[in-house]
Design an enzyme around this catalytic site. Structure first.
Site, PDB file in Angstrom:
ATOM      1  N   ARG A 122       0.085  26.451  -7.169  1.00  0.00           N
ATOM      2  CA  ARG A 122      -0.973  25.688  -7.859  1.00  0.00           C
ATOM      3  C   ARG A 122      -0.467  24.379  -8.454  1.00  0.00           C
ATOM      4  NH1 ARG A 122      -2.823  30.846  -9.827  1.00  0.00           N
ATOM      5  NH2 ARG A 122      -4.448  31.556  -8.405  1.00  0.00           N
ATOM      6  N   LYS A 144      -2.960   9.825  -4.372  1.00  0.00           N
ATOM      7  CA  LYS A 144      -3.800  10.336  -3.281  1.00  0.00           C
ATOM      8  C   LYS A 144      -2.892  11.037  -2.275  1.00  0.00           C
ATOM      9  CE  LYS A 144      -7.795   7.264  -3.221  1.00  0.00           C
ATOM     10  NZ  LYS A 144      -8.549   6.252  -2.454  1.00  0.00           N
ATOM     11  N   GLU A 186      -1.109  -4.886   3.411  1.00  0.00           N
ATOM     12  CA  GLU A 186      -1.528  -4.308   2.120  1.00  0.00           C
ATOM     13  C   GLU A 186      -1.097  -5.198   0.951  1.00  0.00           C
ATOM     14  OE1 GLU A 186      -3.399  -1.584   1.596  1.00  0.00           O
ATOM     15  OE2 GLU A 186      -3.204  -0.355   3.408  1.00  0.00           O
ATOM     16  N   LYS A 228      -1.708  -2.098  -8.430  1.00  0.00           N
ATOM     17  CA  LYS A 228      -2.227  -0.767  -8.105  1.00  0.00           C
ATOM     18  C   LYS A 228      -2.178   0.129  -9.352  1.00  0.00           C
ATOM     19  CE  LYS A 228      -2.711   2.936  -4.997  1.00  0.00           C
ATOM     20  NZ  LYS A 228      -2.644   3.469  -3.656  1.00  0.00           N
ATOM     21  N   GLU A 238     -11.170   7.411  -8.530  1.00  0.00           N
ATOM     22  CA  GLU A 238     -12.062   6.523  -7.769  1.00  0.00           C
ATOM     23  C   GLU A 238     -13.541   6.766  -8.043  1.00  0.00           C
ATOM     24  OE1 GLU A 238     -10.516   5.468  -3.878  1.00  0.00           O
ATOM     25  OE2 GLU A 238     -12.543   5.094  -3.167  1.00  0.00           O
ATOM     26  N   ARG A 242     -11.369   1.743  -8.522  1.00  0.00           N
ATOM     27  CA  ARG A 242     -10.289   2.044  -7.569  1.00  0.00           C
ATOM     28  C   ARG A 242     -10.707   1.691  -6.142  1.00  0.00           C
ATOM     29  NH1 ARG A 242      -5.832   6.896  -7.364  1.00  0.00           N
ATOM     30  NH2 ARG A 242      -4.926   6.230  -5.389  1.00  0.00           N
ATOM     31  N   ASN A 246      -9.712  -0.640  -1.531  1.00  0.00           N
ATOM     32  CA  ASN A 246     -10.160  -0.479  -0.144  1.00  0.00           C
ATOM     33  C   ASN A 246     -10.684  -1.781   0.452  1.00  0.00           C
ATOM     34  OD1 ASN A 246      -9.537   2.252   0.018  1.00  0.00           O
ATOM     35  ND2 ASN A 246     -11.408   2.788  -1.067  1.00  0.00           N
ATOM     36  N   HIS A 249     -10.964  -2.144   4.185  1.00  0.00           N
ATOM     37  CA  HIS A 249     -10.802  -0.818   4.787  1.00  0.00           C
ATOM     38  C   HIS A 249     -12.037  -0.311   5.523  1.00  0.00           C
ATOM     39  CE1 HIS A 249      -7.070  -0.833   2.600  1.00  0.00           C
ATOM     40  NE2 HIS A 249      -6.747   0.364   3.013  1.00  0.00           N
ATOM     41  N   HIS A 253     -11.194   1.034   9.054  1.00  0.00           N
ATOM     42  CA  HIS A 253     -11.349   2.424   9.500  1.00  0.00           C
ATOM     43  C   HIS A 253     -12.127   2.489  10.810  1.00  0.00           C
ATOM     44  CE1 HIS A 253     -10.546   3.967   5.161  1.00  0.00           C
ATOM     45  NE2 HIS A 253      -9.446   3.833   5.855  1.00  0.00           N
ATOM     46  N   HIS A 267      -2.348   0.799  10.835  1.00  0.00           N
ATOM     47  CA  HIS A 267      -3.260   0.765   9.693  1.00  0.00           C
ATOM     48  C   HIS A 267      -3.214  -0.579   8.954  1.00  0.00           C
ATOM     49  CE1 HIS A 267      -5.605   2.038   6.269  1.00  0.00           C
ATOM     50  NE2 HIS A 267      -4.620   1.690   5.471  1.00  0.00           N
TER      51      HIS A 267
HETATM   52  N1  GLY Z   1      -5.042   3.393  -0.814  1.00  0.00           N
HETATM   53  C1  GLY Z   1      -6.120   3.278  -1.710  1.00  0.00           C
HETATM   54  C2  GLY Z   1      -5.939   4.068  -2.959  1.00  0.00           C
HETATM   55  O1  GLY Z   1      -4.886   4.600  -3.214  1.00  0.00           O
HETATM   56  O2  GLY Z   1      -6.872   4.214  -3.697  1.00  0.00           O
END
Ligand code: GLY
Length: 370
Positions: A122, A144, A186, A228, A238, A242, A246, A249, A253, A267
């Site tokens: 956990r 993430k 990025e 970031k 998010e 946040r 993107n 993106h 995508h 990417h």
């Molecule tokens: N790569 C976008 C984020 O971490 O929110």
């Protein structure tokens, strides 16, 4: 020459150390977080061949021993079979709740290992040691984690913050120029979304940075991580801001899906093209000056990067096909596409208020230029 960026998340706060030679110093940097001097390291074949002995020696200097799981390199590793294997291996190694697991590699290894750490007993702690530029400025920071499914990328996962991030900028010297520039996509994104002065700095120093200028590399990774960290601290899961991360993106995508998530379009390359398209769309909507998309494209071209749809080899779907792929994006809310647009360089914002026909026409025009 080590810079530190703090991610201010209260109980889950952590540091990102940035600089050359951090693998060799990893023992001293990680030891204060350890309850016992044993670490399980998950990595891939490429990173292991190049760097595992440097990391092993750096950790051994503080008496820390390691067990290593070496997975195949590549996006297909971010899948249930390799995830299961990683979790089972960590259990076999008798990883305990208070141990730390190390993710040593690019975005694939970081995302997979972080997710394994999130579910193991956990939740056990983990350290990110990102080895690609993309992982150093984006995926290793912010918690993430996850894997891909047949339904799409990153659809299975958890928010699980690392306990520490070590971004060794010397390691970037072993990336292929193409991988380095993909990660740079990025970096450019941060300037475009929130820091015009940083974008201007990149316009001047980007070429030196790409050809190995260490001071410029450290400064670029640091500024990217600062931005970031600041956004993640404001909106960890998010719910709002946040999503600014993107930028580019939604287009990216769709293009990645259209090109099979592989070598045709990396990417970070898709992010760069997506940023240029997001600025073009913003300009067509009268949100930013017409010069802004030209300036974005000029910088990408200067860096020798892919700039627009013409730079993608092979067939692409038509505008409707690309729009359908965009509609699969995770950012869709109640069937409404959300875009990150900009009022100028460094002034991005999130909106669902984008007429479909404007996006459609943009794609028709861009495809016609191929
Ligand atoms: N790569 C976008 C984020 O971490 O929110």
């Amino acid at each position: 020459m080590m810079e530190t960026v703090h991610v201010g998340l209260g109980e889950r706060a952590y540091d990102i150390h940035i600089g050359p030679g951090l693998l060799a110093r990893a023992g001293a940097l990680i030891a204060p977080l350890l309850k016992r001097k044993k670490l399980c390291v998950v990595t891939d074949e490429n990173v292991a061949a190049l760097h595992i002995e440097t990391l092993r020696t750096g950790l051994a200097a503080e008496g820390i021993s390691i067990e290593v799981l070496v997975l195949p390199a590549g996006e297909s590793t971010k899948s249930w079979p390799h995830f299961t294997r990683t979790v089972e291996w960590l259990l076999e190694q008798k990883v305990e709740r208070r141990d730390l697991v190390v993710a040593f590699g690019g975005g694939v290894i970081g995302d997979l290992t972080g997710f394994a750490a999130a579910v193991l007993r956990r939740g056990v702690g983990f350290v990110q040691i990102p080895t690609s530029l993309l992982a150093q400025v984006d995926s290793s920071v912010g918690g993430k984690t996850g894997i891909n499914s047949a339904q799409g990328k990153n659809l299975i996962g958890a928010f699980h913050q690392p306990a520490l991030v070590l971004a060794d900028t010397e390691v970037l010297g072993t990336l292929t120029p193409r991988d380095f520039l993909a990660g740079y996509g990025e970096v450019v994104k941060y300037g475009l979304l929130g820091d015009a002065a940083f974008f201007e700095w990149l316009e001047g120093r980007g070429p030196a940075l790409a050809s190995g200028d260490m001071a410029a590399r450290i400064a670029a990774v640091k500024r990217s991580c600062e931005m970031k960290a600041e956004i993640v601290a404001r909106d960890e899961t998010e719910q709002g801001d946040r999503a600014l991360l993107n930028l580019g993106h939604t287009f990216c995508h769709a293009l990645e899906a259209a090109t099979g998530y592989g070598d045709r379009l990396l990417h970070g390359e898709g992010v760069a093209i997506g940023c240029a398209l997001a600025f073009e769309l913003s300009s067509r909507l009268g949100l930013c000056a017409q010069e802004d998309p030209s300036r974005v494209r000029a910088h990408l071209a200067d860096m020798g990067m892919k700039v627009d749809l013409r730079d993608i080899d092979g067939d692409l779907p038509d505008a409707d096909g690309l729009l359908d792929l965009m509609a699969q994006d995770k950012k869709v809310v109640d069937g409404q596409l959300r875009f990150i647009l900009a009022r100028g360089i460094g002034q991005a914002f999130v909106t669902a208020d984008v007429p479909r026909d404007v996006v459609h026409q943009l794609l028709v025009d861009e495809l016609a230029r191929r």
